[in-house]
Structures are given as C-alpha cells and as structure tokens.
Design a protein around this motif. Structure first.
Motif, short mmCIF file in Angstrom:
data_model
loop_
_atom_site.label_atom_id
_atom_site.label_comp_id
_atom_site.label_asym_id
_atom_site.label_seq_id
_atom_site.Cartn_x
_atom_site.Cartn_y
_atom_site.Cartn_z
N THR A 1 0.55 -0.90 -0.24
CA THR A 1 -0.51 -0.30 0.04
C THR A 1 0.64 1.67 0.02
OG1 THR A 1 -1.73 -1.20 0.94
CG2 THR A 1 -1.65 1.71 1.37
N TRP A 2 2.06 1.50 0.86
CA TRP A 2 2.75 2.47 0.76
C TRP A 2 3.22 2.54 -0.19
CZ3 TRP A 2 7.44 2.88 0.44
CH2 TRP A 2 8.38 2.20 1.12
N GLN A 3 3.79 1.38 -0.98
CA GLN A 3 4.83 1.82 -2.21
C GLN A 3 3.78 2.36 -3.73
OE1 GLN A 3 6.08 -2.45 -2.70
NE2 GLN A 3 8.17 -1.40 -1.34
N ALA A 4 2.52 1.44 -3.27
CA ALA A 4 1.52 2.06 -4.29
C ALA A 4 1.33 3.62 -4.41
CB ALA A 4 0.09 1.54 -3.97
N ILE A 5 0.56 4.69 -2.81
CA ILE A 5 0.80 5.77 -2.13
C ILE A 5 1.88 6.16 -2.96
CG2 ILE A 5 0.11 7.59 -0.95
CD1 ILE A 5 -1.74 5.20 0.87
N ALA A 6 2.62 6.07 -2.68
CA ALA A 6 4.15 6.54 -2.37
C ALA A 6 4.46 7.17 -4.34
CB ALA A 6 5.78 6.30 -2.42
N ALA A 7 4.23 6.01 -5.31
CA ALA A 7 4.74 5.44 -7.07
C ALA A 7 2.71 6.57 -7.86
CB ALA A 7 4.27 4.32 -7.53
N THR A 8 2.38 6.21 -6.59
CA THR A 8 1.66 7.78 -7.01
C THR A 8 1.88 8.93 -7.04
OG1 THR A 8 -0.29 6.26 -7.55
CG2 THR A 8 -1.14 8.65 -7.10
N PHE A 9 2.10 9.71 -6.01
CA PHE A 9 2.49 10.93 -5.29
C PHE A 9 3.94 11.10 -5.81
CE2 PHE A 9 6.02 12.66 -2.73
CZ PHE A 9 5.29 14.38 -2.72
N LEU A 10 4.98 10.19 -5.99
CA LEU A 10 6.07 10.52 -7.20
C LEU A 10 5.57 11.38 -8.37
CD1 LEU A 10 9.15 8.49 -5.77
CD2 LEU A 10 8.46 10.64 -5.45
N GLY A 11 4.50 10.25 -9.08
CA GLY A 11 4.12 10.95 -10.46
C GLY A 11 3.19 11.65 -10.09
N ALA A 12 2.48 12.63 -9.52
CA ALA A 12 1.56 13.31 -9.63
C ALA A 12 2.84 14.76 -9.57
CB ALA A 12 0.16 13.04 -8.41
N PHE A 13 3.58 14.51 -8.30
CA PHE A 13 4.65 15.48 -8.15
C PHE A 13 5.70 16.22 -9.27
CE2 PHE A 13 8.62 16.93 -6.56
CZ PHE A 13 7.65 18.73 -5.85
N GLY A 14 6.21 14.71 -9.86
CA GLY A 14 6.86 15.18 -10.79
C GLY A 14 6.40 15.75 -12.30
N GLY A 15 5.29 15.44 -12.62
CA GLY A 15 4.45 16.00 -13.76
C GLY A 15 3.99 17.49 -13.32
N ASP A 16 3.48 17.44 -12.41
CA ASP A 16 3.11 19.18 -12.15
C ASP A 16 4.75 20.34 -12.11
OD1 ASP A 16 0.73 17.99 -12.10
OD2 ASP A 16 0.08 18.31 -10.25
N THR A 17 4.81 19.33 -11.50
CA THR A 17 6.39 20.42 -11.65
C THR A 17 7.24 20.29 -12.60
OG1 THR A 17 6.82 19.56 -9.01
CG2 THR A 17 8.60 20.35 -10.58
#
Length: 196
Positions: free
Chosen positions: A43-59
């Motif tokens: 679970t935490w890896q799924a949330i982390a991958a989603t977070f990193l993608g969202a943060f990275g894309g917007d940045t």
C-alpha cells in the motif's frame, strides 16, 4: 496469458503507476489502490509511486512554463481551450489554484504550465505541490482500495488472478471514459464561453 499479465503487473506495475500519474493520472492512482487491496502492491509503495508521479508531472509542467515558454510544446498548451481561464485563476488565487488544479480533470497539463508562466515563486509552488500531490495520491489510492474491498465483498474473499485483472481493467476503462467525458464537456463549455 493472464498469468503473464499478472507477473508483468507485479514486476512493472509501480513503474506504470508512476508514469500514469505524471499527467492525468486518476485511473493509474485508482488501479494502484485496487492492486494494493489485492496485495499485488504494498500500500505505501502504491501511494508513493502515485505521489511521485503526480508531484513530478506538475513540477515538470511548471518548469516548462517557467523556463521553456517559447517552445512548441508550451505554446501548444497555451492554445488549449481553458488555458486563459487557468492563467487568470492562478494570477488571482495562486495558492488555491496550485492546491486544487489537479482535481479539474483535463486541466492538469495546462495548469502546471499556467502556474509556471505566472509569478508564483518556485519554493512556494513546490511546497503547495507536495501538499496537493500527497492528498491527491492518498485520496485516489483509497478510492481504488475501496473498489477492491467492494469487489471482494461481491465476489468472495479470494479473487483469482484473472478476476483481479478483469476488474482492474474495468475500473481503468470506466475511470478513463468518465475522465474523457468530463474533459470533453469542460473544453466544449470553455470554448463556448470564449466565443460568447
């Protein structure tokens, strides 16, 4: 065949979630949550991958607007319906805009570029983007987790591998179709407003 797909999801699924979350990633985030419930992802890896993608894309889109405003990619996004409205909103309400932009389906790409073209300072954008990405990733992964719980309730405690894949495919297609419909409706509505 389903065995091969299942192995690919287990091995490369989190990378796909990360890549899917770079742009309009709701379906990737929901699928990540679903697979976390099915114990295919941690679970935490799924949330982390989603977070990193969202943060990275917007940045990346912010930086494209800030430093590459004359490129064909950025000028193309500036011509999208709704860009002028997004730019006006980020000028008037920069903090609220960065926090809430990712929830307006179809506007994340232009939203990041609009924020980059605005006067928002990079540290402020990064901080607000971290907060927004964390909330967004947790929310949409939780929605997927709940879908997994519902599927388990309807079909029994032990979903077979092929059932997991079929349910995930159905969820992904439904979310993508819903997102496309909302984005299509929003862009047509914005185009009508600009003509009026």
């Amino acid at each position: 065949m389903t065995e091969t797909i299942h192995l690919l999801v287990e091995k490369y699924g989190l990378i796909a979630v990360f890549l899917g979350s770079l742009a309009e990633g709701e379906s990737a985030a929901i699928l990540a949550g679903f697979f976390a419930h099915q114990r295919i992802f941690v679970t935490w890896q799924a949330i982390a991958a989603t977070f990193l993608g969202a943060f990275g894309g917007d940045t990346l889109f912010f930086l494209a607007g800030r430093h590459f405003s004359e490129t064909r990619f950025v000028t193309g996004l500036r011509n999208w319906p709704g860009f002028d409205r997004a730019f006006r909103l980020v000028q008037e309400h920069p903090a609220a805009y960065v926090l809430l932009n990712r929830y307006a389906y179809g506007f994340r790409l232009v939203g990041g570029v609009a924020a980059g073209l605005s006067g928002i300072a990079l540290p402020k954008f990064v901080f607000l983007n971290v907060v927004s990405s964390a909330i967004w990733a947790t929310l949409f992964c939780t929605i997927g987790y709940v879908f997994g719980l519902g599927a388990e309730q309807m079909m029994g405690a032990a979903l077979h591998k092929h059932e997991r894949l079929l349910i995930a495919l159905g969820i992904g297609l439904a979310v993508a179709a819903l997102g496309w419909g909302v984005a299509h409706f929003s862009s047509r509505r914005a185009a009508r407003r600009e003509i009026s």
